[in-house]
Every structure is written in C-alpha cells, then in structure tokens.
Motif scaffolding. Sequence first.
Motif, PDB file in Angstrom:
ATOM      1  N   ALA A 288       0.835  -1.202   0.000  1.00  0.00           N
ATOM      2  CA  ALA A 288       0.000   0.000   0.000  1.00  0.00           C
ATOM      3  C   ALA A 288       0.871   1.253   0.000  1.00  0.00           C
ATOM      4  CB  ALA A 288      -0.935  -0.012   1.206  1.00  0.00           C
ATOM      5  N   THR A 289       1.983   1.212   0.731  1.00  0.00           N
ATOM      6  CA  THR A 289       2.910   2.344   0.753  1.00  0.00           C
ATOM      7  C   THR A 289       3.533   2.544  -0.625  1.00  0.00           C
ATOM      8  OG1 THR A 289       3.387   1.930   3.076  1.00  0.00           O
ATOM      9  CG2 THR A 289       4.947   3.315   1.881  1.00  0.00           C
ATOM     10  N   LEU A 290       3.965   1.447  -1.256  1.00  0.00           N
ATOM     11  CA  LEU A 290       4.534   1.527  -2.607  1.00  0.00           C
ATOM     12  C   LEU A 290       3.529   2.089  -3.602  1.00  0.00           C
ATOM     13  CD1 LEU A 290       6.477  -1.843  -2.845  1.00  0.00           C
ATOM     14  CD2 LEU A 290       7.440   0.423  -3.203  1.00  0.00           C
ATOM     15  N   LYS A 291       2.308   1.615  -3.507  1.00  0.00           N
ATOM     16  CA  LYS A 291       1.253   2.081  -4.411  1.00  0.00           C
ATOM     17  C   LYS A 291       1.042   3.584  -4.257  1.00  0.00           C
ATOM     18  CE  LYS A 291      -3.596   1.224  -5.436  1.00  0.00           C
ATOM     19  NZ  LYS A 291      -4.791   0.476  -5.067  1.00  0.00           N
ATOM     20  N   GLY A 292       1.010   4.058  -3.018  1.00  0.00           N
ATOM     21  CA  GLY A 292       0.843   5.487  -2.778  1.00  0.00           C
ATOM     22  C   GLY A 292       2.024   6.296  -3.287  1.00  0.00           C
ATOM     23  N   MET A 293       3.229   5.785  -3.062  1.00  0.00           N
ATOM     24  CA  MET A 293       4.425   6.486  -3.543  1.00  0.00           C
ATOM     25  C   MET A 293       4.439   6.538  -5.062  1.00  0.00           C
ATOM     26  SD  MET A 293       7.443   5.172  -1.024  1.00  0.00           S
ATOM     27  CE  MET A 293       8.695   6.062  -1.948  1.00  0.00           C
ATOM     28  N   TRP A 294       4.065   5.430  -5.713  1.00  0.00           N
ATOM     29  CA  TRP A 294       4.062   5.354  -7.177  1.00  0.00           C
ATOM     30  C   TRP A 294       3.111   6.403  -7.757  1.00  0.00           C
ATOM     31  CZ3 TRP A 294       7.125   3.083 -10.630  1.00  0.00           C
ATOM     32  CH2 TRP A 294       6.696   3.002 -11.956  1.00  0.00           C
ATOM     33  N   SER A 295       1.933   6.532  -7.166  1.00  0.00           N
ATOM     34  CA  SER A 295       0.951   7.470  -7.712  1.00  0.00           C
ATOM     35  C   SER A 295       1.368   8.924  -7.495  1.00  0.00           C
ATOM     36  CB  SER A 295      -0.430   7.208  -7.115  1.00  0.00           C
ATOM     37  OG  SER A 295      -0.426   7.460  -5.737  1.00  0.00           O
ATOM     38  N   LYS A 296       2.138   9.200  -6.445  1.00  0.00           N
ATOM     39  CA  LYS A 296       2.570  10.573  -6.154  1.00  0.00           C
ATOM     40  C   LYS A 296       3.909  10.924  -6.795  1.00  0.00           C
ATOM     41  CE  LYS A 296       0.090  10.663  -1.825  1.00  0.00           C
ATOM     42  NZ  LYS A 296       0.164  10.435  -0.402  1.00  0.00           N
ATOM     43  N   MET A 297       4.620   9.924  -7.306  1.00  0.00           N
ATOM     44  CA  MET A 297       5.952  10.134  -7.874  1.00  0.00           C
ATOM     45  C   MET A 297       5.856  10.882  -9.203  1.00  0.00           C
ATOM     46  SD  MET A 297       8.703   7.061  -8.440  1.00  0.00           S
ATOM     47  CE  MET A 297       8.354   6.369  -6.848  1.00  0.00           C
ATOM     48  N   PRO A 298       6.771  11.807  -9.466  1.00  0.00           N
ATOM     49  CA  PRO A 298       6.777  12.489 -10.760  1.00  0.00           C
ATOM     50  C   PRO A 298       6.997  11.482 -11.902  1.00  0.00           C
ATOM     51  CG  PRO A 298       8.250  13.601  -9.221  1.00  0.00           C
ATOM     52  CD  PRO A 298       7.820  12.323  -8.564  1.00  0.00           C
ATOM     53  N   PRO A 299       6.405  11.740 -13.071  1.00  0.00           N
ATOM     54  CA  PRO A 299       6.529  10.805 -14.195  1.00  0.00           C
ATOM     55  C   PRO A 299       7.970  10.472 -14.573  1.00  0.00           C
ATOM     56  CG  PRO A 299       4.864  12.440 -14.679  1.00  0.00           C
ATOM     57  CD  PRO A 299       5.520  12.851 -13.389  1.00  0.00           C
TER      58      PRO A 299
ATOM     59  N   PHE B 170      10.560  10.238 -12.617  1.00  0.00           N
ATOM     60  CA  PHE B 170      11.108   9.289 -11.655  1.00  0.00           C
ATOM     61  C   PHE B 170      10.591   7.885 -11.948  1.00  0.00           C
ATOM     62  CE2 PHE B 170      11.857  12.399  -7.864  1.00  0.00           C
ATOM     63  CZ  PHE B 170      12.717  13.140  -8.664  1.00  0.00           C
ATOM     64  N   ARG B 171       9.285   7.792 -12.235  1.00  0.00           N
ATOM     65  CA  ARG B 171       8.722   6.485 -12.583  1.00  0.00           C
ATOM     66  C   ARG B 171       9.384   5.946 -13.842  1.00  0.00           C
ATOM     67  NH1 ARG B 171       2.443   7.778 -12.365  1.00  0.00           N
ATOM     68  NH2 ARG B 171       3.248   9.862 -12.594  1.00  0.00           N
ATOM     69  N   GLY B 172       9.612   6.823 -14.816  1.00  0.00           N
ATOM     70  CA  GLY B 172      10.268   6.413 -16.050  1.00  0.00           C
ATOM     71  C   GLY B 172      11.676   5.904 -15.810  1.00  0.00           C
ATOM     72  N   MET B 173      12.420   6.570 -14.932  1.00  0.00           N
ATOM     73  CA  MET B 173      13.785   6.122 -14.627  1.00  0.00           C
ATOM     74  C   MET B 173      13.771   4.741 -13.982  1.00  0.00           C
ATOM     75  SD  MET B 173      15.734   9.686 -13.463  1.00  0.00           S
ATOM     76  CE  MET B 173      15.776   9.161 -11.813  1.00  0.00           C
ATOM     77  N   ILE B 174      12.841   4.513 -13.071  1.00  0.00           N
ATOM     78  CA  ILE B 174      12.741   3.199 -12.426  1.00  0.00           C
ATOM     79  C   ILE B 174      12.390   2.141 -13.457  1.00  0.00           C
ATOM     80  CG2 ILE B 174      11.373   1.831 -10.802  1.00  0.00           C
ATOM     81  CD1 ILE B 174      11.159   4.391  -9.080  1.00  0.00           C
ATOM     82  N   LEU B 175      11.459   2.458 -14.356  1.00  0.00           N
ATOM     83  CA  LEU B 175      11.056   1.501 -15.382  1.00  0.00           C
ATOM     84  C   LEU B 175      12.217   1.175 -16.319  1.00  0.00           C
ATOM     85  CD1 LEU B 175       7.516   2.938 -16.143  1.00  0.00           C
ATOM     86  CD2 LEU B 175       8.016   0.755 -15.051  1.00  0.00           C
ATOM     87  N   ILE B 176      12.966   2.195 -16.736  1.00  0.00           N
ATOM     88  CA  ILE B 176      14.108   1.959 -17.623  1.00  0.00           C
ATOM     89  C   ILE B 176      15.153   1.104 -16.916  1.00  0.00           C
ATOM     90  CG2 ILE B 176      16.072   3.075 -18.762  1.00  0.00           C
ATOM     91  CD1 ILE B 176      14.133   5.402 -19.418  1.00  0.00           C
ATOM     92  N   ALA B 177      15.449   1.423 -15.654  1.00  0.00           N
ATOM     93  CA  ALA B 177      16.432   0.645 -14.890  1.00  0.00           C
ATOM     94  C   ALA B 177      15.978  -0.796 -14.722  1.00  0.00           C
ATOM     95  CB  ALA B 177      16.669   1.284 -13.528  1.00  0.00           C
ATOM     96  N   GLY B 178      14.663  -1.013 -14.707  1.00  0.00           N
ATOM     97  CA  GLY B 178      14.123  -2.366 -14.574  1.00  0.00           C
ATOM     98  C   GLY B 178      13.900  -3.056 -15.902  1.00  0.00           C
ATOM     99  N   ASP B 179      14.369  -2.466 -16.998  1.00  0.00           N
ATOM    100  CA  ASP B 179      14.259  -3.047 -18.333  1.00  0.00           C
ATOM    101  C   ASP B 179      12.825  -3.042 -18.865  1.00  0.00           C
ATOM    102  OD1 ASP B 179      15.986  -3.745 -20.300  1.00  0.00           O
ATOM    103  OD2 ASP B 179      16.083  -5.871 -19.798  1.00  0.00           O
TER     104      ASP B 179
ATOM    105  N   GLU C 231       5.568   3.456 -20.023  1.00  0.00           N
ATOM    106  CA  GLU C 231       4.629   2.780 -19.126  1.00  0.00           C
ATOM    107  C   GLU C 231       4.425   3.557 -17.825  1.00  0.00           C
ATOM    108  OE1 GLU C 231       3.053  -0.213 -19.799  1.00  0.00           O
ATOM    109  OE2 GLU C 231       3.906  -0.118 -21.808  1.00  0.00           O
ATOM    110  N   HIS C 232       5.074   4.719 -17.701  1.00  0.00           N
ATOM    111  CA  HIS C 232       4.980   5.495 -16.465  1.00  0.00           C
ATOM    112  C   HIS C 232       3.564   5.964 -16.154  1.00  0.00           C
ATOM    113  CE1 HIS C 232       5.086   8.908 -19.232  1.00  0.00           C
ATOM    114  NE2 HIS C 232       4.536   9.599 -18.247  1.00  0.00           N
ATOM    115  N   VAL C 233       2.683   5.944 -17.140  1.00  0.00           N
ATOM    116  CA  VAL C 233       1.314   6.407 -16.928  1.00  0.00           C
ATOM    117  C   VAL C 233       0.419   5.346 -16.291  1.00  0.00           C
ATOM    118  CG1 VAL C 233       1.412   8.112 -18.792  1.00  0.00           C
ATOM    119  CG2 VAL C 233       0.656   5.779 -19.280  1.00  0.00           C
ATOM    120  N   ARG C 234       0.890   4.126 -16.227  1.00  0.00           N
ATOM    121  CA  ARG C 234       0.069   3.039 -15.695  1.00  0.00           C
ATOM    122  C   ARG C 234      -0.063   3.119 -14.178  1.00  0.00           C
ATOM    123  NH1 ARG C 234       2.338  -2.436 -18.197  1.00  0.00           N
ATOM    124  NH2 ARG C 234       0.884  -3.272 -16.666  1.00  0.00           N
TER     125      ARG C 234
END
Length: 109
Positions: free
Chosen positions: A33-44, A46-55, A60-63
């Motif tokens: 639940a904490t991860l879900k909340g952080m993901w939704s509040k994270m700037p796009p 940052f989400r994109g960087m995590i996604l790229i680092a995870g291959d 997909e940052h909009v999901r």
Amino acid sequence: MNNLATVQPETLPTAQESIAACKSLFNGQHTRATLKGMWSKMPPRFRGMILIAGDLKASEHVREFDSFTDLELTKIRRGMQLIKEMSVEFDSKLGDVRRLKHYQFSNTH
C-alpha cells in the motif's frame, strides 16, 4: 456550559480491525500500500527512470501500480535496487552529488 467540558468520544477500531492492521504489517500488504501510494505521487520522470532501470519501457509510467503483472513488478523492484546501488556508489566515492560543481565535470577548467 464551558466548551472545554464537552469531550467528543473517539471512535476506536474493533478488535478485528486492529488484528487485521497488525497482520498487514507482516504479510506485505502495508508495504504494498505504501509503494502504491508512492508510485501514484511520484513524478513521471522518476517512474520512467525506475522503469528503464528495470528493463521496461519508460512510456509505461502512466500506468497505475495495480495494473502491472508480477513479472513487471519484479522488474520495477530490480530497477529500484539498481538505482539504490548507483546512489550508494556515488555517495561512497564522491560524497553528496548535490554538492558537485560544474568545473568538476568540465575539461575546460
């Protein structure tokens, strides 16, 4: 009558709700639940960087967090781990990267 004398009764959770809240700390639901909340509040970005680092694709940052499959979530976790490894290495070798100056990168000085 004095306003200080009126006390509003607090609504206490039931025993079942308290037990469920305690169990969620140990089965991963609280962290999820904490991860879900952080993901939704994270700037796009940052989400994109995590996604790229995870291959995964940065687009997909909009999901929503719940829309990822287990395999994709594993890749997201790996991306977060890789970013943390980089951060620790920078900190151990260079110190706080926020204090680096332009001249320390440039060949023209």
